[in-house]
Scaffold this active site. Sequence first.
Site, PDB file in Angstrom:
ATOM      1  N   ARG A  37       0.853  -1.350   0.160  1.00 57.56           N
ATOM      2  CA  ARG A  37       0.004   0.064  -0.104  1.00 57.56           C
ATOM      3  C   ARG A  37       0.928   1.310  -0.022  1.00 57.56           C
ATOM      4  NH1 ARG A  37      -3.430   3.169   3.982  1.00 57.56           N
ATOM      5  NH2 ARG A  37      -5.184   3.758   2.849  1.00 57.56           N
ATOM      6  N   ILE A  63      -6.895   7.816  -1.004  1.00 54.51           N
ATOM      7  CA  ILE A  63      -6.772   6.204  -1.250  1.00 54.51           C
ATOM      8  C   ILE A  63      -7.720   5.756   0.107  1.00 54.51           C
ATOM      9  CG2 ILE A  63      -4.766   6.004   0.353  1.00 54.51           C
ATOM     10  CD1 ILE A  63      -3.844   3.480  -1.166  1.00 54.51           C
ATOM     11  N   SER A  64      -8.587   4.690  -0.068  1.00 57.31           N
ATOM     12  CA  SER A  64      -9.645   4.126   0.994  1.00 57.31           C
ATOM     13  C   SER A  64      -8.788   3.438   2.020  1.00 57.31           C
ATOM     14  CB  SER A  64     -10.405   3.223   0.622  1.00 57.31           C
ATOM     15  OG  SER A  64     -11.274   3.803  -0.471  1.00 57.31           O
ATOM     16  N   GLN A  65      -9.484   3.681   3.141  1.00 57.71           N
ATOM     17  CA  GLN A  65      -8.867   2.872   4.372  1.00 57.71           C
ATOM     18  C   GLN A  65      -8.769   1.336   3.963  1.00 57.71           C
ATOM     19  OE1 GLN A  65     -12.332   3.733   6.967  1.00 57.71           O
ATOM     20  NE2 GLN A  65     -11.399   2.047   7.930  1.00 57.71           N
ATOM     21  N   PRO A  66      -7.763   0.688   4.363  1.00 56.14           N
ATOM     22  CA  PRO A  66      -7.404  -0.806   4.249  1.00 56.14           C
ATOM     23  C   PRO A  66      -8.670  -1.664   4.757  1.00 56.14           C
ATOM     24  CG  PRO A  66      -5.339   0.233   5.406  1.00 56.14           C
ATOM     25  CD  PRO A  66      -6.528   1.168   5.370  1.00 56.14           C
TER      26      PRO A  66
END
Length: 190
Positions: A37, A63-66
């Site tokens: 990431r 970027i979206s959270q994992p």
Amino acid sequence: MVSYPRADERIRMVESQIAARGIRDPRVLAVMKEIPRHLFVPPPYDKSAYQDCPLPIGNGQTISQPYIVALMTELLMAQPSDNILEIGTGCGYQAAILSGLVRKVTTMERIPEVAGLARANLTMLGSKNIDVIVGDGTQGYQQNAPYNGIIITAATPSVPLPLFEQLAEGGRLVAPVGGREIQELIRLRK
């Protein structure tokens, strides 16, 4: 697959933020341990790449959270032979995760500069089964349809009809549906 630095951070991320919160698909957990990431997050935010939060990538995008990436990926129920459409490429991280699980990923981004960032990131990663398309995701991408799965990574007030039409019979669609402040994560099956 290439071994990337910061593997210990990815493993901790998967174990403490993703598996600990109920994600069980072993293929999703494995690919999230592999895809770096931090390569998708620009400095100085790359130092926080494995925290469970969205991070800026430029052009007003994140970027979206994992955990959300893992949850949406698990809900998609991706199979190795699947052809997947992603709406909202961003930096390319979700597409990279999907590419490790399926035969083909088509990902659409409306902002050309962001699509260029995704292409550069995916090329650096060595991804071969992803097409990055600049365009209006609400119209889908008929050229590669039908899709076994469609994932919309940004909030949408409703599921655009062209996307549902491009979904194969039995296909799944995952999307956060609702207004700007509150959405409900849904999965539809055609």
